[in-house]
Motif scaffolding. Structure first.
Motif, mmCIF file in Angstrom:
data_model
loop_
_atom_site.group_PDB
_atom_site.id
_atom_site.type_symbol
_atom_site.label_atom_id
_atom_site.label_comp_id
_atom_site.label_asym_id
_atom_site.label_seq_id
_atom_site.Cartn_x
_atom_site.Cartn_y
_atom_site.Cartn_z
ATOM 1 N N SER A 138 45.946 77.809 40.410
ATOM 2 C CA SER A 138 46.970 78.776 40.309
ATOM 3 C C SER A 138 46.597 80.350 39.733
ATOM 4 O O SER A 138 47.420 80.890 40.445
ATOM 5 C CB SER A 138 48.191 78.070 38.893
ATOM 6 N N ARG A 139 45.040 80.225 39.888
ATOM 7 C CA ARG A 139 45.043 81.231 39.624
ATOM 8 C C ARG A 139 44.590 82.365 41.208
ATOM 9 O O ARG A 139 44.694 82.614 41.666
ATOM 10 C CB ARG A 139 43.663 81.723 39.170
ATOM 11 N N ALA A 153 44.059 65.144 37.257
ATOM 12 C CA ALA A 153 44.547 64.157 37.812
ATOM 13 C C ALA A 153 45.014 63.441 38.153
ATOM 14 O O ALA A 153 45.359 62.590 39.381
ATOM 15 C CB ALA A 153 43.468 62.659 36.408
ATOM 16 N N ALA A 154 46.842 63.875 38.010
ATOM 17 C CA ALA A 154 47.714 63.528 38.721
ATOM 18 C C ALA A 154 47.781 64.218 40.401
ATOM 19 O O ALA A 154 48.938 63.410 41.081
ATOM 20 C CB ALA A 154 48.979 64.061 38.337
ATOM 21 N N SER A 155 47.088 64.739 40.703
ATOM 22 C CA SER A 155 47.186 65.643 41.184
ATOM 23 C C SER A 155 46.709 64.555 42.944
ATOM 24 O O SER A 155 45.188 64.399 42.708
ATOM 25 C CB SER A 155 46.295 66.708 41.843
ATOM 26 N N PRO A 156 47.463 64.538 43.838
ATOM 27 C CA PRO A 156 46.733 63.163 45.130
ATOM 28 C C PRO A 156 45.842 63.436 45.545
ATOM 29 O O PRO A 156 44.968 62.965 45.937
ATOM 30 C CB PRO A 156 47.938 62.928 45.901
ATOM 31 N N TRP A 157 45.821 65.406 45.953
ATOM 32 C CA TRP A 157 45.154 66.051 46.720
ATOM 33 C C TRP A 157 43.652 65.556 45.897
ATOM 34 O O TRP A 157 42.252 65.073 46.656
ATOM 35 C CB TRP A 157 45.152 67.064 46.950
ATOM 36 N N LEU A 158 43.320 66.270 45.134
ATOM 37 C CA LEU A 158 41.893 65.877 43.997
ATOM 38 C C LEU A 158 41.622 64.205 44.229
ATOM 39 O O LEU A 158 40.778 64.461 44.295
ATOM 40 C CB LEU A 158 42.359 66.421 42.696
ATOM 41 N N PHE A 159 41.862 63.447 43.638
ATOM 42 C CA PHE A 159 41.992 62.207 43.781
ATOM 43 C C PHE A 159 41.528 61.633 45.196
ATOM 44 O O PHE A 159 40.628 60.787 45.393
ATOM 45 C CB PHE A 159 43.394 61.590 43.209
ATOM 46 N N SER A 160 42.482 61.658 46.289
ATOM 47 C CA SER A 160 42.301 61.728 47.431
ATOM 48 C C SER A 160 40.398 62.374 48.071
ATOM 49 O O SER A 160 39.757 61.405 48.615
ATOM 50 C CB SER A 160 43.443 61.702 48.507
ATOM 51 N N VAL A 195 57.464 76.134 50.065
ATOM 52 C CA VAL A 195 57.588 76.608 48.085
ATOM 53 C C VAL A 195 58.543 77.537 48.210
ATOM 54 O O VAL A 195 59.071 77.839 48.658
ATOM 55 C CB VAL A 195 56.690 77.657 48.127
ATOM 56 N N GLN A 196 59.754 76.127 47.329
ATOM 57 C CA GLN A 196 60.904 76.542 47.299
ATOM 58 C C GLN A 196 61.097 77.225 46.395
ATOM 59 O O GLN A 196 60.869 77.286 45.351
ATOM 60 C CB GLN A 196 62.229 75.165 47.463
ATOM 61 N N PHE A 197 61.733 78.762 46.326
ATOM 62 C CA PHE A 197 62.190 79.632 45.290
ATOM 63 C C PHE A 197 62.780 80.297 45.388
ATOM 64 O O PHE A 197 62.481 80.922 43.741
ATOM 65 C CB PHE A 197 60.050 80.372 44.923
ATOM 66 N N LYS A 214 51.759 72.440 44.159
ATOM 67 C CA LYS A 214 50.656 71.594 43.988
ATOM 68 C C LYS A 214 50.448 70.828 43.820
ATOM 69 O O LYS A 214 49.365 69.588 42.990
ATOM 70 C CB LYS A 214 50.008 72.861 42.633
ATOM 71 N N ARG A 215 50.857 70.202 42.926
ATOM 72 C CA ARG A 215 51.479 68.638 41.678
ATOM 73 C C ARG A 215 52.057 67.322 42.990
ATOM 74 O O ARG A 215 51.307 66.340 42.992
ATOM 75 C CB ARG A 215 52.699 68.729 41.358
ATOM 76 N N LEU A 216 52.621 67.723 44.534
ATOM 77 C CA LEU A 216 52.388 66.793 45.414
ATOM 78 C C LEU A 216 51.730 66.987 46.462
ATOM 79 O O LEU A 216 51.462 66.202 47.242
ATOM 80 C CB LEU A 216 54.059 67.249 45.668
ATOM 81 N N PHE A 217 51.171 67.928 46.819
ATOM 82 C CA PHE A 217 50.099 68.172 47.909
ATOM 83 C C PHE A 217 49.335 67.137 48.271
ATOM 84 O O PHE A 217 48.706 66.652 47.135
ATOM 85 C CB PHE A 217 49.080 69.581 47.480
#
Length: 595
Positions: A276-277, A384-391, A322-324, A310-313
């Protein structure tokens, strides 16, 4: 999370009790607990109802944020502090938002990489310990209300156990005795325990890595390990908001279940908050010159990035959005159309990369340290819920013959549940020393040693005559040594005093050396590798009556004092004491430790 009880014994206490586990995270926090009934197997519960979050069924986590007014009074915490009404009040009255306060407790030896940003300032008149204590107090109040409202006879239950509540506080693997002391002070400040020796003894500490291990056992890891490849070690990687905590274990017994740490645990600042930073810094640069580059807009877009992108990537080849805003928000030069900011997959992947690389390197180091014994990784924690980190961890660890798995439910509450499991089950029987520990002693001066000659300014002479050099290091425990919980490391020392009055304020400094596996000859007080772990103080005045006086070389009377430094390294909380023997009795405990 499905809690299994086949590895748990009935509670052996003789009266009802209650254990509360507080997982104060960098970005989110949670609480779990167990009602301990004599001769019954404890069941772990999670606090799932917090103020401001009543509409979210089964929510185990709340944000680790608070608002303070200008006088330093806490006005709101957790989900309440994120409500629109509270945000408006904070802006109208100039309240201070406290966040990321957990990172302020970190050891000085652990450096933060904030991409040029700084931690938010503390509220006026508040220390980091007090802010941490206020948040613990808030969680404690929420937990009390939840238990009273949820359980039949909840009010009577609370009255029966509140004078002897047991509390478990989890912390990153890299936290040490000084941080535990601060957390205990925070627990007193927050009203969890009274400021007495008995009250402080009700606090237990557990590393987030070990708590996560117990959570994995609750989730069925033990069965899979024993029925699959029990000859292989496994690694628990707790990826949270601030830190990644890495711990490696091996199963050593099955009835009861016993595990041992097989490598020094690791802790790196690679959590989701740093993604995030980096996103905030990236967006500031990308939107510079755009009307959406104002601080308020950047904060809003970064928040939306956190909540969605970030959560879905999961695919760097696909564009990310980014829908803002509303369909009217548009700036084609900045990549904004219909309220969406368009980013390339490669740009988003780059924001993750330092955290993923740090996680991979830490895990790889553990695998190498165990000689390839570790063959599987369990990834838990909110990140750990991040698909990108996991993959990415799967892809990069596969060539090492290491598989990566993650529980399919509620990994975010693993630490809180596991902390209760740690209290009830205590599966880990041995741990690995992370660093080298020892004390300063006086080394006899050798005029033919060039190293000694260069240190002549540190030379002193004992009353009995020998010339000695200060700042010598005596190692009591080396790095990477397996230590049983019952292990005690003791070294005997002696000193000479010319006044017995000094015995009442006797103290020994325990040093920690982080520089490697080779034992250093000298303590370098200005080097980052050397830090004071604690100071053990003792009143040795009982020795005054039995100590024999002797004439010194200069004619001055002196007394020789013999004592031992005893250190317990196999526990989740470091303990040290001074032992001595006089002509009357043995005194092992009349001392205190301060950090």
């Amino acid at each position: 999370m499905t809690i299994t009880t086949d590895t748990r014994k009935p509670y052996s206490g003789n009266k009802r009790s209650l254990v509360l586990a507080f997982d104060v995270g960098t970005t989110f926090s949670g609480v779990s607990y167990a009602i301990l009934e004599p001769n019954e197997i404890p069941k772990i519960h999670g606090v799932t109802r917090f103020p401001g979050q009543e509409h979210v069924a089964g929510s185990y986590k709340i944000p680790s944020i608070m608002y303070y007014d200008q006088d330093g009074n806490m006005k709101a915490g957790g989900a309440e502090a994120e409500g629109n009404a509270m945000v408006d009040l904070a802006e109208d009255y100039g309240w201070t938002k406290a966040e990321l306060f957990k990172l302020r407790l970190r050891p000085q030896t652990m450096k933060l990489k904030m991409n040029g940003m700084r931690l938010p300032p503390l509220p006026k008149g508040k220390t980091a310990v007090q802010v941490f204590g206020d948040y613990l107090g808030y969680l404690f109040k929420c937990t009390k209300n939840f238990i009273i409202d949820t359980h039949a006879g909840g009010a009577a239950l609370w009255r029966a156990v509140e004078e002897d509540l047991q509390v478990v506080l989890s912390h990153p693997n890299g936290w040490e005795g000084a941080q535990q002391t601060k957390m205990r002070r925070a627990a007193v400040y927050g009203g969890l325990i009274p400021d007495t020796d008995t009250g402080k003894a009700r606090i237990r500490f557990v590393t987030e890595g070990e708590a996560s291990l117990h959570a994995c056992v609750l989730n069925g890891l033990a069965k899979e390990m024993l029925t699959g490849h029990p000859e292989h070690g496994f690694l628990v990687a707790d990826a949270g908001g601030g830190t990644l905590d890495i711990s490696s274990y091996a199963v050593r017994g099955t009835a009861p279940l016993v595990m041992e740490e097989i490598a020094p645990p690791d802790c790196v600042f690679a959590g989701s908050v740093f993604v995030s930073r980096r996103a905030r810094a990236f967006l500031e640069d990308k939107l510079r010159g755009s009307k959406y580059g104002t601080p308020d807009s950047l904060e809003h877009i970064t928040k939306r990035f956190d909540e969605t992108t970030k959560r879905l990537f999961r695919d760097m080849k696909e564009p990310q959005y980014v829908q803002f805003g509303s369909p009217l928000d548009k700036d084609l030069s900045a990549g904004i159309r219909q309220g969406q900011l368009k980013l390339t997959g490669a740009e988003v992947a780059e924001l993750f990369e330092p955290s993923i690389e740090a996680a991979f390197n830490s895990i790889k180091q553990q695998v190498e340290t165990t000689g390839g014994y570790v063959k599987s990784v369990w990834l838990v924690g909110g990140f750990a819920a991040s698909p990108w980190l996991f993959s990415q961890l799967q892809e990069r660890l596969d060539p090492l013959g290491v598989t990566v798995s993650r529980p399919d439910n509620q990994t975010s509450k693993a630490v809180a549940d596991g902390a209760v499991g740690f209290y009830c089950d205590h599966h880990v029987s041995a741990r690995m020393s992370r660093f080298m520990y020892g004390v300063e002693f006086l080394r006899e001066y050798n005029a033919e040693d060039p190293d000694h000659v260069t240190r002549q300014d540190r030379m002193c002479e004992l009353p009995s005559g020998p010339k000695l050099l200060a700042d010598a290091f005596d190692c009591i425990l080396a790095r990477g040594i397996k230590v049983k919980e019952s292990s005690v490391f003791t070294r005997k020392y002696c000193t000479e005093v010319t006044s017995l009055s000094t015995l009442s304020v006797f103290e020994v400094e325990i040093w920690c050396y982080r520089g490697g596996t080779s034992t250093p000859m000298w303590i370098n007080r200005h080097a980052e590798e050397f830090t004071t772990l604690c100071i053990v103080q003792a009143d040795l005045s009982p020795l005054a009556g039995s100590a024999q006086s002797k004439p010194g070389r200069s004619g001055k009377t002196y007394w020789t004092i013999v004592f031992s430094v005893e250190i317990h390294f196999g526990l989740t909380e470091f303990k040290a004491r001074i032992k001595w023997v006089d002509s009357v009795s043995f005194h092992p405990n009349r001392c205190s430790t301060r950090y």
